[in-house]
Motif scaffolding. Sequence first.
Motif, PDB file in Angstrom:
ATOM      1  N   SER A 153     -27.406  40.135  19.561  1.00 54.27           N
ATOM      2  CA  SER A 153     -28.403  41.151  19.953  1.00 54.27           C
ATOM      3  C   SER A 153     -29.449  41.334  18.870  1.00 54.27           C
ATOM      4  O   SER A 153     -30.645  41.442  19.161  1.00 54.27           O
ATOM      5  N   ALA A 154     -28.998  41.379  17.620  1.00 54.02           N
ATOM      6  CA  ALA A 154     -29.953  41.517  16.511  1.00 54.02           C
ATOM      7  C   ALA A 154     -30.852  40.285  16.439  1.00 54.02           C
ATOM      8  O   ALA A 154     -32.061  40.411  16.208  1.00 54.02           O
ATOM      9  N   ALA A 155     -30.277  39.112  16.652  1.00 56.76           N
ATOM     10  CA  ALA A 155     -31.079  37.879  16.644  1.00 56.76           C
ATOM     11  C   ALA A 155     -32.109  37.919  17.763  1.00 56.76           C
ATOM     12  O   ALA A 155     -33.293  37.633  17.548  1.00 56.76           O
ATOM     13  N   ASP A 156     -31.676  38.302  18.939  1.00 55.13           N
ATOM     14  CA  ASP A 156     -32.588  38.367  20.089  1.00 55.13           C
ATOM     15  C   ASP A 156     -33.629  39.463  19.912  1.00 55.13           C
ATOM     16  O   ASP A 156     -34.703  39.407  20.506  1.00 55.13           O
ATOM     17  N   GLY A 157     -33.313  40.454  19.080  1.00 56.40           N
ATOM     18  CA  GLY A 157     -34.253  41.529  18.788  1.00 56.40           C
ATOM     19  C   GLY A 157     -35.246  41.192  17.687  1.00 56.40           C
ATOM     20  O   GLY A 157     -36.075  42.013  17.321  1.00 56.40           O
ATOM     21  N   GLY A 158     -35.129  39.976  17.138  1.00 50.66           N
ATOM     22  CA  GLY A 158     -36.103  39.552  16.140  1.00 50.66           C
ATOM     23  C   GLY A 158     -35.621  39.537  14.709  1.00 50.66           C
ATOM     24  O   GLY A 158     -36.361  39.163  13.803  1.00 50.66           O
ATOM     25  N   ASN A 159     -34.382  39.928  14.448  1.00 48.54           N
ATOM     26  CA  ASN A 159     -33.866  39.935  13.089  1.00 48.54           C
ATOM     27  C   ASN A 159     -33.698  38.486  12.620  1.00 48.54           C
ATOM     28  O   ASN A 159     -32.855  37.742  13.139  1.00 48.54           O
TER      29      ASN A 159
END
Length: 178
Positions: A153-159
């Motif tokens: 989720s964090a990766a998909d959120g741009g992290n």
Amino acid sequence: MCIESDVYYSTVFPQNCSTYYGPHSVDCLATVWESKGCLSEGTKAPVKLDTSERDILDVLNVDKVLDKFELVQVEAHSGDEYKELECYGIVFPENCDSYHGPHSVHCLITIWKEVDCKVKGYRYPNNFTTENNHTLEFFSLRGVRENMQAVKSAADGGNADHQLNCYGIGKTLSTFVY
């Protein structure tokens, strides 16, 4: 004549259980259920039982209830998907044979793939250090999935860090001159 106490019929009464013979309160049954390692999320957790299922337990003595609930947990760990649902409220992912761990690398990889992270990801279970692997192997199955889902989720959120962790690649910002 027996005097009711904590020790009765050679059995130490579980917390919230006041008699050896039924009927047993939901609190008593829940205490026994949880003492055997099953969870309130399980489909057969005492608070979820209908009247006929409770009636069956109420004719059993405390020892028989303990045995019955222990059998559910043992059968859950033997690969019986119905018992996994009854005890834990989930079916174990492929390659996983315990809810609480330790979890094999193959189990962790299965969950990693289920959350849709990639083999190239830095936190792919085969890439873990011994310390990282040891931490996750003792999480509950829900905890492992939540941890890995949070990375995705964090990766998909741009992290960018978690893009590397999940996918093995991160977004790079580039300036285009027109």
